[in-house]
Motif scaffolding. Structure first.
Motif, PDB file in Angstrom:
ATOM      1  N   ARG A  91     -49.190 -51.580 -88.125  1.00  0.00           N
ATOM      2  CA  ARG A  91     -47.740 -51.789 -88.197  1.00  0.00           C
ATOM      3  C   ARG A  91     -47.167 -51.159 -89.462  1.00  0.00           C
ATOM      4  O   ARG A  91     -46.162 -50.455 -89.417  1.00  0.00           O
ATOM      5  N   ARG A  92     -47.802 -51.375 -90.583  1.00  0.00           N
ATOM      6  CA  ARG A  92     -47.300 -50.822 -91.843  1.00  0.00           C
ATOM      7  C   ARG A  92     -47.463 -49.300 -91.874  1.00  0.00           C
ATOM      8  O   ARG A  92     -46.610 -48.600 -92.415  1.00  0.00           O
ATOM      9  N   THR A  93     -48.540 -48.786 -91.280  1.00  0.00           N
ATOM     10  CA  THR A  93     -48.710 -47.336 -91.195  1.00  0.00           C
ATOM     11  C   THR A  93     -47.569 -46.732 -90.393  1.00  0.00           C
ATOM     12  O   THR A  93     -46.986 -45.725 -90.801  1.00  0.00           O
ATOM     13  N   LEU A  94     -47.257 -47.341 -89.278  1.00  0.00           N
ATOM     14  CA  LEU A  94     -46.147 -46.860 -88.451  1.00  0.00           C
ATOM     15  C   LEU A  94     -44.833 -46.880 -89.234  1.00  0.00           C
ATOM     16  O   LEU A  94     -44.063 -45.925 -89.199  1.00  0.00           O
ATOM     17  N   ASP A  95     -44.591 -47.970 -89.961  1.00  0.00           N
ATOM     18  CA  ASP A  95     -43.370 -48.064 -90.766  1.00  0.00           C
ATOM     19  C   ASP A  95     -43.286 -46.920 -91.783  1.00  0.00           C
ATOM     20  O   ASP A  95     -42.245 -46.282 -91.923  1.00  0.00           O
ATOM     21  N   LEU A  96     -44.383 -46.663 -92.476  1.00  0.00           N
ATOM     22  CA  LEU A  96     -44.384 -45.614 -93.499  1.00  0.00           C
ATOM     23  C   LEU A  96     -44.285 -44.224 -92.880  1.00  0.00           C
ATOM     24  O   LEU A  96     -43.596 -43.352 -93.415  1.00  0.00           O
ATOM     25  N   GLN A  97     -44.966 -44.010 -91.764  1.00  0.00           N
ATOM     26  CA  GLN A  97     -44.859 -42.713 -91.093  1.00  0.00           C
ATOM     27  C   GLN A  97     -43.428 -42.468 -90.633  1.00  0.00           C
ATOM     28  O   GLN A  97     -42.910 -41.369 -90.767  1.00  0.00           O
ATOM     29  N   THR A  98     -42.806 -43.504 -90.118  1.00  0.00           N
ATOM     30  CA  THR A  98     -41.447 -43.368 -89.599  1.00  0.00           C
ATOM     31  C   THR A  98     -40.452 -43.104 -90.725  1.00  0.00           C
ATOM     32  O   THR A  98     -39.605 -42.223 -90.605  1.00  0.00           O
ATOM     33  N   CYS A  99     -40.576 -43.829 -91.830  1.00  0.00           N
ATOM     34  CA  CYS A  99     -39.611 -43.650 -92.921  1.00  0.00           C
ATOM     35  C   CYS A  99     -39.784 -42.313 -93.629  1.00  0.00           C
ATOM     36  O   CYS A  99     -38.874 -41.867 -94.327  1.00  0.00           O
ATOM     37  N   THR A 100     -40.917 -41.653 -93.430  1.00  0.00           N
ATOM     38  CA  THR A 100     -41.119 -40.323 -94.025  1.00  0.00           C
ATOM     39  C   THR A 100     -40.969 -39.223 -92.983  1.00  0.00           C
ATOM     40  O   THR A 100     -41.385 -38.083 -93.227  1.00  0.00           O
ATOM     41  N   ALA A 101     -40.400 -39.548 -91.836  1.00  0.00           N
ATOM     42  CA  ALA A 101     -40.130 -38.573 -90.766  1.00  0.00           C
ATOM     43  C   ALA A 101     -41.367 -37.756 -90.403  1.00  0.00           C
ATOM     44  O   ALA A 101     -41.272 -36.583 -90.081  1.00  0.00           O
ATOM     45  N   GLY A 102     -42.528 -38.391 -90.482  1.00  0.00           N
ATOM     46  CA  GLY A 102     -43.764 -37.684 -90.158  1.00  0.00           C
ATOM     47  C   GLY A 102     -44.379 -36.962 -91.347  1.00  0.00           C
ATOM     48  O   GLY A 102     -45.447 -36.377 -91.234  1.00  0.00           O
ATOM     49  N   GLY A 103     -43.718 -36.996 -92.495  1.00  0.00           N
ATOM     50  CA  GLY A 103     -44.246 -36.325 -93.687  1.00  0.00           C
ATOM     51  C   GLY A 103     -45.574 -36.905 -94.133  1.00  0.00           C
ATOM     52  O   GLY A 103     -46.499 -36.170 -94.489  1.00  0.00           O
ATOM     53  N   LEU A 104     -45.688 -38.221 -94.108  1.00  0.00           N
ATOM     54  CA  LEU A 104     -46.944 -38.868 -94.477  1.00  0.00           C
ATOM     55  C   LEU A 104     -48.049 -38.465 -93.506  1.00  0.00           C
ATOM     56  O   LEU A 104     -49.166 -38.147 -93.916  1.00  0.00           O
ATOM     57  N   ALA A 105     -47.732 -38.434 -92.226  1.00  0.00           N
ATOM     58  CA  ALA A 105     -48.727 -38.023 -91.224  1.00  0.00           C
ATOM     59  C   ALA A 105     -49.155 -36.578 -91.454  1.00  0.00           C
ATOM     60  O   ALA A 105     -50.338 -36.252 -91.320  1.00  0.00           O
ATOM     61  N   ALA A 106     -48.215 -35.718 -91.821  1.00  0.00           N
ATOM     62  CA  ALA A 106     -48.554 -34.311 -92.082  1.00  0.00           C
ATOM     63  C   ALA A 106     -49.480 -34.180 -93.286  1.00  0.00           C
ATOM     64  O   ALA A 106     -50.437 -33.392 -93.267  1.00  0.00           O
ATOM     65  N   VAL A 107     -49.220 -34.953 -94.322  1.00  0.00           N
ATOM     66  CA  VAL A 107     -50.082 -34.919 -95.506  1.00  0.00           C
ATOM     67  C   VAL A 107     -51.457 -35.462 -95.155  1.00  0.00           C
ATOM     68  O   VAL A 107     -52.484 -34.903 -95.553  1.00  0.00           O
ATOM     69  N   MET A 108     -51.497 -36.541 -94.384  1.00  0.00           N
ATOM     70  CA  MET A 108     -52.781 -37.125 -93.991  1.00  0.00           C
ATOM     71  C   MET A 108     -53.604 -36.168 -93.125  1.00  0.00           C
ATOM     72  O   MET A 108     -54.819 -36.132 -93.216  1.00  0.00           O
ATOM     73  N   ALA A 109     -52.934 -35.384 -92.291  1.00  0.00           N
ATOM     74  CA  ALA A 109     -53.634 -34.486 -91.371  1.00  0.00           C
ATOM     75  C   ALA A 109     -54.028 -33.161 -92.011  1.00  0.00           C
ATOM     76  O   ALA A 109     -54.850 -32.432 -91.450  1.00  0.00           O
ATOM     77  N   ALA A 110     -53.483 -32.858 -93.166  1.00  0.00           N
ATOM     78  CA  ALA A 110     -53.752 -31.568 -93.804  1.00  0.00           C
ATOM     79  C   ALA A 110     -55.227 -31.430 -94.172  1.00  0.00           C
ATOM     80  O   ALA A 110     -55.844 -32.372 -94.683  1.00  0.00           O
ATOM     81  N   ILE A 111     -55.767 -30.264 -93.937  1.00  0.00           N
ATOM     82  CA  ILE A 111     -57.165 -29.988 -94.270  1.00  0.00           C
ATOM     83  C   ILE A 111     -57.327 -29.804 -95.770  1.00  0.00           C
ATOM     84  O   ILE A 111     -58.296 -30.256 -96.360  1.00  0.00           O
ATOM     85  N   GLU A 112     -56.376 -29.139 -96.388  1.00  0.00           N
ATOM     86  CA  GLU A 112     -56.417 -28.917 -97.836  1.00  0.00           C
ATOM     87  C   GLU A 112     -55.238 -29.607 -98.487  1.00  0.00           C
ATOM     88  O   GLU A 112     -54.150 -29.661 -97.925  1.00  0.00           O
TER      89      GLU A 112
END
Length: 182
Positions: A91-112
């Motif tokens: 739930r908190r991950t979803l909240d943070l991903q949503t408030c960063t417009a996917g920016g957090l998810a993009a950083v998490m998914a980055a290889i480098e």
């Protein structure tokens, strides 16, 4: 590096971050550094001195959310009731991903990563998430074949779905949790 900046350089850096945060608030995480420079009222060279790539700027913008994710994962992994800990983390991950417009998810998914702090935070988050998943599998809270990568991918998809219809967040999360439980 940031602590040793001259006052004017520190102001420029903060202005760049303000502009980038505003972009994220508007749903834009695909930064164009020339546009960021223009909106911040600085030369493009100034942007590149502080943030050599758009991803480096994105990491700086969502750095606090990433640190918060590590704290949330630590709390979730230490939860007495692992079912509650798992739901809390998702739930908190979803909240943070949503408030960063996917920016957090993009950083998490980055290889480098652009910043060593990001690399360390992601490694700690991975360690804590793996610990939580081990406990959740052992206690039958999630299906045994579910991996950390599965959960990450599902959360990215869930975040996308919630951006399409924010009012359905609880429904979507509930479906995901039931699916993980099998």
């Amino acid at each position: 590096m940031v602590a040793n900046l001259r006052a004017d350089a520190a102001r420029n850096r903060e202005r760049l971050l303000e502009v980038a945060r505003a972009e994220v608030a508007e749903g834009n995480v695909s930064f164009q550094l020339n546009e960021i420079a223009r909106k911040a009222g600085v030369g493009v060279g100034t942007v590149y001195r502080h943030f050599p790539t758009p991803h480096a700027l994105l990491e700086a913008v969502v750095g606090q959310e990433l640190a918060t994710m590590v704290q949330i994962a630590a709390e979730a992994a230490a939860a007495e009731d692992i079912r509650e800990g798992t739901e809390f983390l998702l739930r908190r991950t979803l909240d943070l991903q949503t408030c960063t417009a996917g920016g957090l998810a993009a950083v998490m998914a980055a290889i480098e990563d652009a910043d060593e702090q990001t690399t360390h935070a992601k490694a700690e988050l991975q360690r804590l998430a793996d610990l939580l998943l081990e406990r959740a599998r052992a206690e039958g809270v999630i299906r045994p074949e579910i991996t950390g990568e599965d959960v990450r991918n599902l959360m990215i998809g869930l975040q996308y779905a919630v951006r399409q219809d924010p009012g359905r967040a609880d429904v979507y999360l509930s479906v995901l949790l039931r699916g993980l439980n099998g």
